[in-house]
Design a protein around this motif. Sequence first.
Motif, short mmCIF file in Angstrom:
data_model
loop_
_atom_site.label_atom_id
_atom_site.label_comp_id
_atom_site.label_asym_id
_atom_site.label_seq_id
_atom_site.Cartn_x
_atom_site.Cartn_y
_atom_site.Cartn_z
N HIS A 1 -22.68 16.32 -9.33
CA HIS A 1 -22.90 17.06 -10.56
C HIS A 1 -24.22 16.66 -11.21
N ASP B 1 -19.79 21.03 -9.87
CA ASP B 1 -18.96 21.73 -8.90
C ASP B 1 -17.61 22.15 -9.47
N ARG C 1 -13.35 19.00 -8.72
CA ARG C 1 -14.12 17.99 -7.99
C ARG C 1 -14.78 16.99 -8.94
N ASP C 2 -15.45 17.49 -9.97
CA ASP C 2 -16.24 16.61 -10.82
C ASP C 2 -15.37 15.62 -11.59
#
Length: 267
Positions: A38, A101, A105-106
């Motif tokens: 990120h 993302d 995910r992040d």
Amino acid sequence: MNDPQVPDPPDQQPAARQRLLEPSGVDEGPASDEPPRHRWGFGAFLLVEAVFLLASVFVVIPFRPPGANGALSPIGIVVALVVPTVLAAVVALVITRVRGDGPIRDLRIRFSWPDIRLGLALGVIGLVPTLITARLWAWWVGDDNANSAVGSLLDGVRLPPALAALVFLHIWLIAPICEEIVYRGLLWGAMERLRWSRWSAFVLSTAIFTVGHLEPSRTPLLLVVAVPIGLARLLTGRLPASVIAHQVNNFLPALGVLLMVSGVMPA
């Protein structure tokens, strides 16, 4: 002689057996060791904190009746309690979508039963020192000075059943989700981006979570509350465990507030 039996092809196996052979799709393993991709960092966290503070100031303005000496209507009290926290979390999620993302995910939002069990265990274990510290702190500073910001906001307030239920659900379930997204999601992710160690992320996020509530008189108690919640994030590498631990910790205070604003228990 009998011909040897040939097993049915996979597409003709019983449906139940097929389901057993299919992957569950749930990530049961440890969190990914891949470096974060990120493009947001501490600035994103500071922006979210600014949104929370500004919303806390301005969102209640329409709910102050003229000549009420600053008193809020019941709906205004609920708005002041719910909206800033939820808005801050929404902004955090948007940041992960725009500059990264996405939150899955992040922010490491992946569910697994081991994580849920660990979150429950740490939440329950954390109740013991929390309750002991709360009683000692109330004895030291007095019950009036030991009250939380939420308790002070709702002191002497009676809410209709629907609003009382909303406050209960917010304190118990919604606020922990929002706060974990901000502190052990966004803030933790900012430290991951700088390759800080997990223990450094745990220590700093715990400290900022403690002071971020802006309740100086309750800082020692909030620190005790924050440690098992942060450990859930540290040990699993994912956010859901800390959310569960936080929700377990908030259940009793939420229940107390529900009884208070319903008039069942004196303020």
